[in-house]
Write a protein that holds these residues in place. Structure first.
Motif, PDB file in Angstrom:
ATOM      1  N   VAL A  44       0.884  -1.163   0.000  1.00  0.00           N
ATOM      2  CA  VAL A  44       0.000   0.000   0.000  1.00  0.00           C
ATOM      3  C   VAL A  44       0.921   1.212   0.000  1.00  0.00           C
ATOM      4  CG1 VAL A  44      -1.745   1.305   1.269  1.00  0.00           C
ATOM      5  CG2 VAL A  44      -1.824  -1.214   1.265  1.00  0.00           C
ATOM      6  N   GLN A  45       0.962   1.921  -1.120  1.00  0.00           N
ATOM      7  CA  GLN A  45       1.964   2.973  -1.298  1.00  0.00           C
ATOM      8  C   GLN A  45       1.375   4.371  -1.125  1.00  0.00           C
ATOM      9  OE1 GLN A  45       4.437   4.646  -5.062  1.00  0.00           O
ATOM     10  NE2 GLN A  45       4.803   2.454  -4.673  1.00  0.00           N
ATOM     11  N   PHE A  46       2.156   5.220  -0.435  1.00  0.00           N
ATOM     12  CA  PHE A  46       1.862   6.642  -0.318  1.00  0.00           C
ATOM     13  C   PHE A  46       3.028   7.401  -0.949  1.00  0.00           C
ATOM     14  CE2 PHE A  46       0.338   4.388   3.488  1.00  0.00           C
ATOM     15  CZ  PHE A  46      -1.032   4.525   3.291  1.00  0.00           C
ATOM     16  N   SER A  47       2.995   8.703  -0.865  1.00  0.00           N
ATOM     17  CA  SER A  47       4.105   9.503  -1.377  1.00  0.00           C
ATOM     18  C   SER A  47       5.246   9.478  -0.365  1.00  0.00           C
ATOM     19  CB  SER A  47       3.655  10.951  -1.614  1.00  0.00           C
ATOM     20  OG  SER A  47       4.740  11.745  -2.049  1.00  0.00           O
ATOM     21  N   ARG A 122       4.488  -2.024 -13.196  1.00  0.00           N
ATOM     22  CA  ARG A 122       4.017  -0.657 -13.367  1.00  0.00           C
ATOM     23  C   ARG A 122       2.484  -0.658 -13.364  1.00  0.00           C
ATOM     24  NH1 ARG A 122       8.238  -1.093 -17.250  1.00  0.00           N
ATOM     25  NH2 ARG A 122      10.042   0.224 -16.740  1.00  0.00           N
ATOM     26  N   PRO A 123       1.865   0.521 -13.253  1.00  0.00           N
ATOM     27  CA  PRO A 123       0.395   0.564 -13.262  1.00  0.00           C
ATOM     28  C   PRO A 123      -0.223  -0.061 -14.503  1.00  0.00           C
ATOM     29  CG  PRO A 123       1.270   2.643 -12.463  1.00  0.00           C
ATOM     30  CD  PRO A 123       2.448   1.840 -12.930  1.00  0.00           C
ATOM     31  N   GLU A 162       0.344   6.822  -9.477  1.00  0.00           N
ATOM     32  CA  GLU A 162      -0.833   6.009  -9.790  1.00  0.00           C
ATOM     33  C   GLU A 162      -1.138   5.018  -8.681  1.00  0.00           C
ATOM     34  OE1 GLU A 162      -2.973   6.271 -12.343  1.00  0.00           O
ATOM     35  OE2 GLU A 162      -1.864   8.096 -12.884  1.00  0.00           O
ATOM     36  N   PHE A 163      -0.091   4.550  -7.975  1.00  0.00           N
ATOM     37  CA  PHE A 163      -0.286   3.618  -6.871  1.00  0.00           C
ATOM     38  C   PHE A 163      -0.698   4.324  -5.577  1.00  0.00           C
ATOM     39  CE2 PHE A 163       3.064   0.816  -9.073  1.00  0.00           C
ATOM     40  CZ  PHE A 163       2.088   0.080  -9.719  1.00  0.00           C
ATOM     41  N   GLN A 164      -0.620   5.638  -5.539  1.00  0.00           N
ATOM     42  CA  GLN A 164      -0.824   6.416  -4.315  1.00  0.00           C
ATOM     43  C   GLN A 164      -2.205   7.036  -4.222  1.00  0.00           C
ATOM     44  OE1 GLN A 164       2.531   9.117  -4.570  1.00  0.00           O
ATOM     45  NE2 GLN A 164       3.977   7.402  -4.761  1.00  0.00           N
ATOM     46  N   ARG A 165      -3.098   6.629  -5.100  1.00  0.00           N
ATOM     47  CA  ARG A 165      -4.461   7.134  -5.103  1.00  0.00           C
ATOM     48  C   ARG A 165      -5.374   6.141  -4.407  1.00  0.00           C
ATOM     49  NH1 ARG A 165      -4.373   9.136 -11.455  1.00  0.00           N
ATOM     50  NH2 ARG A 165      -2.871  10.842 -11.154  1.00  0.00           N
TER      51      ARG A 165
END
Length: 287
Positions: A44-47, A122-123, A162-165
């Motif tokens: 689960v990725q954030f900035s 990648r996304p 894209e992973f941080q939304r």
């Protein structure tokens, strides 16, 4: 330079079940990845930070600990023999080899740096390569609390907006809580590990400020009071909770209600109890 929280290692026995639960919490959960030695994760990725849900995969070939080699896989495997939960705290590193030397000099870990690579996605689903070097530290008599720093070698392949939304509009990990029978015993270790001095907001409890992040060290009783309840080993230090910031706490309360996830409203936070969240309490707090 002040370090930041890079990621949290949450050990679970059923990775897909944990991933599904985190999706119900409103997070975007990444695809399953496998480390060369056989642990498997979903992120689960954030900035600038992330949560690593991890388990031991089928056919894993876990190397044992050695005097000069800390085994990440063995730590996760041993942790899961007793419980699920937040197993390890990871800070960022610009030079893990140099950090390993500093940890050895300060007497908190004489382990060789550990480098590994794995494939990522990648996304758009295309494959990419990520690589990391880890430098481990070890707190005395703390078999259920792991500490290391992580250097990213291809950060451009790892961090992706894209992973941080996230549907819950979460933006970052803001704190992690360690419960210990004697919090004062961790002051010198965490000062050496983080590079910052602690504050003492309440008696023996302490807090280590890392820019916008912090590490709180509390007695089990104080941690249970703040988080409603925790799953803590009374005799051994263990990580019991972490906090994530969301931009609208009332909106997220409605989200949790709709998802039928139990929580308590304590102060300005929403607390999902450890009993419902794979052994670690999760606090959602306003940005």
């Amino acid at each position: 330079m002040t370090r930041r929280i890079d990621h949290l290692v949450v050990a679970v026995r059923d990775l897909d079940e944990a991933g599904s639960f985190y999706r119900r919490l409103g997070f975007q959960v990444g695809a399953r990845n496998r480390h060369p030695w056989g642990t498997e994760n979903r992120l689960v990725q954030f900035s600038g930070s992330f949560i690593e849900l991890i388990t031991v995969g089928e056919g894993a070939a876990i190397a044992p600990h050695q005097a000069s080699a800390f085994s990440f896989g063995a730590f996760v495997k041993d942790y899961l023999l007793d419980r699920e939960g937040l197993a390890m705290l990871v800070l960022d590193s610009q030079d893990a080899k140099a950090d390993a030397a500093v940890f050895s000099e300060k007497g908190i870990g004489s382990f060789e740096p550990f480098h590994f690579e794995r494939s990522g996605r990648r996304p758009d689903g295309s494959e990419t390569k990520v690589a990391f070097t880890l430098a481990f530290a070890s707190a005395q008599n703390s078999p259920k609390a792991g500490f290391f720093v992580c250097q990213q070698h291809y950060p451009e392949n790892f961090w992706n907006p894209e992973f941080q939304r996230h549907d819950n509009r979460a933006s970052r990990i803001s704190s992690v809580t360690l419960a210990a029978p004697d919090p004062d015993r961790f002051r010198s270790f965490l000062t050496a590990f983080t590079g910052v001095q602690s504050s003492s907001p309440d008696g023996d409890d302490s807090s280590f400020r890392l820019g916008e992040d912090r590490i709180d060290v509390l007695t089990p009783d104080d941690a249970a009071e703040i988080y409603g309840s925790v799953e803590a080993e009374m005799e051994e230090p263990s990580f019991v909770a972490f906090a994530v910031r969301v931009d609208d706490i009332h909106r997220h309360a409605n989200w949790l209600d709709a998802a039928e996830i139990p929580y308590q409203h304590i102060g300005t936070r929403l607390i999902v109890p450890a009993s419902a969240a794979f052994g670690v309490a999760i606090a959602f707090e306003p940005t």
